[in-house]
Write an enzyme that holds these catalytic residues in place. Structure first.
Site, PDB file in Angstrom:
ATOM      1  CD  GLU A  60      47.459  53.162  38.166  1.00 62.89           C
ATOM      2  OE1 GLU A  60      48.359  53.678  37.440  1.00 62.89           O
ATOM      3  OE2 GLU A  60      46.425  52.656  37.698  1.00 62.89           O
ATOM      4  CG  ASP A  85      46.151  42.439  38.306  1.00 63.20           C
ATOM      5  OD1 ASP A  85      45.031  42.743  38.778  1.00 63.20           O
ATOM      6  OD2 ASP A  85      46.432  41.304  37.917  1.00 63.20           O
ATOM      7  CG  HIS A 129      42.871  43.686  33.936  1.00 63.38           C
ATOM      8  ND1 HIS A 129      43.540  43.448  32.757  1.00 63.38           N
ATOM      9  CD2 HIS A 129      42.660  45.023  33.989  1.00 63.38           C
ATOM     10  CE1 HIS A 129      43.706  44.601  32.111  1.00 63.38           C
ATOM     11  NE2 HIS A 129      43.192  45.568  32.840  1.00 63.38           N
TER      12      HIS A 129
END
Length: 329
Positions: A60, A85, A129
């Protein structure tokens, strides 16, 4: 009109914007042949190929910075973070690059980039999550935050987010992904809404103003139905839809009528966005309030797994209690 679940409305919005603007590119994990973990990118890869749909590894931090670079070169990236998250891994790109770019460019350039963040409880996925992350970014100048609830609004405001010239966090709630309603078959480009003055009066009332969004809004509607039947009082419900820029005017107009405010969201109460909403009400409407504002928000604890998650977010009885407190009942 067609009956449509939230995920389908999300996918249609992407198809509409990718088709209209060749500079819109999609970036994320598993968004190619698989169409993304939520299938919201379905059929984009076969139609537009790897130059418009860029499937990335589990990195990410890297692909968020890559997307920022693409935006600097004139593209309009749509970046999916698989779970909201995980945006902690993209923090540098979002907070230190995208949010500050217009300022650093002396207002001459901007980064039209949309980060899609699926958040919230609903699948029993636990602490890593299921968090609600909007307040993590509300303190960062330069970002816009969109948080729609319904399929119709997900479609309209995702398109609006992609068209916006500033970095936008588009946050949708995983617990609502299968919710459905009738959605217009066609949303013409000129009918795509602005991110300004975006709040919607979900229900009119005269005794209490209730501001809620996403899962808490759905719970609030059920709570209000019971509350009104039991007390004879009426509640005005406002869905902000866009948190930044926040539509204060609609809330103030409602407070002039009711004089009472209850705010509800799933994120923990401590440091939550509801605190900012209440602050605006007290600072700018304090003399017209008949009672102290009430926050009905998530508890300040880590989200547990499985069905235990329901005990850390507002439920019908919690919101009813907040409404009664506001009215001194």
């Amino acid at each position: 009109m067609s009956d449509m679940i939230l995920l389908k409305a999300h996918a249609i919005a992407l198809h509409e914007e990718v088709a209209l603007d060749e500079k819109v590119i999609c970036i994320g994990e598993d968004i190619g042949i698989n169409g993304g973990i939520w299938k919201t990118f379905s059929q984009l890869y076969p139609m537009y190929g790897e130059k418009r749909v860029l499937e990335m590894p589990m990195e990410e931090a890297g692909y968020s910075l890559f997307a920022a670079g693409a935006a600097m070169m004139g593209y309009r990236p749509v970046v999916e973070i698989m779970f909201a998250d995980f945006c902690t891994l993209s923090f540098e790109a979002i907070v230190d690059v995208c949010a500050k770019y217009r300022y650093n460019a002396e207002g001459k350039r901007s980064l039209p980039i949309t980060f899609i963040l699926p958040q919230g409880i609903g699948a029993g996925s636990g602490a890593h999550h299921s968090q609600s992350v909007e307040s993590w970014f509300a303190n960062v100048p330069g970002l816009k935050i969109v948080a729609p609830t319904t399929p119709t609004d997900v479609r309209a405001f995702l398109r609006a987010s992609i068209r916006d010239d500033d970095p936008v966090l588009f946050i949708w709630h995983r617990g609502l992904m299968m919710n459905s309603e009738d959605v217009p078959d066609v949303l013409a480009p000129e009918d795509v809404p602005s991110l300004k003055n975006a709040a919607r009066i979900v229900k009119e009332g005269s005794d209490v103003t209730l501001v809620a969004y996403q899962r808490s809004l759905a719970v609030a509607q059920a709570a209000v139905a019971e509350f009104e039947a039991e007390t004879g009082k009426t509640v005005e419900i406002i869905d902000p839809r866009v948190l930044i820029p926040f539509d204060k005017e609609k809330m103030f107009a409602s407070l002039k009528k009711t004089g009472r405010l209850v705010v509800s969201h799933d994120a923990p109460e401590r440091g939550g966005y509801g605190s900012q909403i209440i602050a605006w009400a007290v600072e700018e409407m304090g003399t017209e309030l008949k009672s102290n504002p009430v926050a009905v928000c998530g508890k300040n604890i880590v989200i547990p797994f499985n069905n235990l998650e329901q005990f850390v977010v507002p439920q019908v009885e919690d919101i009813k209690a907040g409404l009664k407190k506001s009215l001194g009942l």
